[in-house]
Design a protein around this motif. Sequence first.
Motif, PDB file in Angstrom:
ATOM      1  N   LYS A   6      44.537  26.668  41.838  1.00 40.86           N
ATOM      2  CA  LYS A   6      43.647  27.763  41.431  1.00 40.86           C
ATOM      3  C   LYS A   6      44.252  29.115  41.817  1.00 40.86           C
ATOM      4  O   LYS A   6      44.933  29.228  42.845  1.00 40.86           O
ATOM      5  CB  LYS A   6      42.280  27.642  42.112  1.00 40.86           C
ATOM      6  CG  LYS A   6      41.588  26.306  41.903  1.00 40.86           C
ATOM      7  CD  LYS A   6      40.962  26.207  40.540  1.00 40.86           C
ATOM      8  CE  LYS A   6      40.137  24.938  40.414  1.00 40.86           C
ATOM      9  NZ  LYS A   6      39.763  24.649  39.030  1.00 40.86           N
ATOM     10  N   ASP A  84      41.369  32.060  38.127  1.00 35.16           N
ATOM     11  CA  ASP A  84      40.238  31.134  38.284  1.00 35.16           C
ATOM     12  C   ASP A  84      39.053  31.755  39.014  1.00 35.16           C
ATOM     13  O   ASP A  84      37.906  31.408  38.730  1.00 35.16           O
ATOM     14  CB  ASP A  84      40.686  29.882  39.055  1.00 35.16           C
ATOM     15  CG  ASP A  84      41.765  29.109  38.301  1.00 35.16           C
ATOM     16  OD1 ASP A  84      41.419  28.303  37.422  1.00 35.16           O
ATOM     17  OD2 ASP A  84      42.957  29.354  38.567  1.00 35.16           O
ATOM     18  N   GLY A 132      36.369  29.751  35.010  1.00 29.69           N
ATOM     19  CA  GLY A 132      36.404  30.189  36.410  1.00 29.69           C
ATOM     20  C   GLY A 132      35.097  30.819  36.855  1.00 29.69           C
ATOM     21  O   GLY A 132      34.042  30.607  36.233  1.00 29.69           O
TER      22      GLY A 132
END
Length: 249
Positions: A6, A84, A132
């Motif tokens: 991420k 993200d 996200g």
Amino acid sequence: MSFSGKVVIVTGASSGIGAAAAVMFCKEGASVALVGRNEKKLMDVSKKCSIVGGKHIIIKADVSNDEDAKRIISETIMKFGQLDVLVNNAGITGFASVLEGTVLETYDKIMKINLWAVYGPPAAPHLVKTKGNIVNVSSIVSSMVADINASAYCCSKAGVNIFTQSTAAELASFGVRVNAISPGPVVTDIYDNAGVTPDVVFDIKTPLGRVSQSEEIADLILYLASDKAKGITGSNIVSDNGCMLHMLK
Ligand code: NDP
């Protein structure tokens, strides 16, 4: 709460809550963009990130500057290829009296950093691609509870609260979550920076008899940013040691 793979932006990562969150995201395997203006402080946080692992970059930027706001996103995408999580944490406080007519002297600066900068970065299209989420750092001193001589700060954070809800409503159908956290007093530099003796704040008698440290607020940020919170959007989580109960008594 693994954030492996991420990419996370933390604004205000050079100090306090943002620094704690940045280090924790790195520890959990995220690639993190550390955003702030103070290069020395950013370097200090960068060293801590290096110790715990995870990739990170420093983006020296003023979140209240239009070009910098765009650059924060573009440099992150250029370096890591995706986004993200956006943590809108950078903030200042300031105290001024309506009676003395000094509020407008601080109003523009506080609103630009605390509220405009939350609107500003063009992050949404990137977050739609990754499904996200955004975590906005608000405050109990906002639309929840007022504070004397803090009308600009209260307005800015009240704006963050309703922005969180309306953006959550807009982005939900794209799979993007938007939440806020509202701390009570936390031991950070924010009070010193506003010329207020921290003792005044930290002597506040909360129902739990304590004030928070940055790390426990950062824990909450990571929780909301993680898949554990996959059903939470448009929420505003309070962590204030019961402070609001005390104020409302
Ligand atoms: P700190 O003063 O420790 O940290 C503030 C951070 O914001 C710093 O990293 C600072 O970085 C950054 N920042 C300020 N202005 C700008 C700017 N124009 N551009 C880029 N970065 C900026 O305070 P906290 O950690 O306490 O504050 C974090 C958030 O928590 C704020 O939004 C605050 O309102 C909120 N909050 C704090 C509470 C508390 O009691 N401490 C209570 C409730 C909410 P730099 O100087 O490098 O630019």
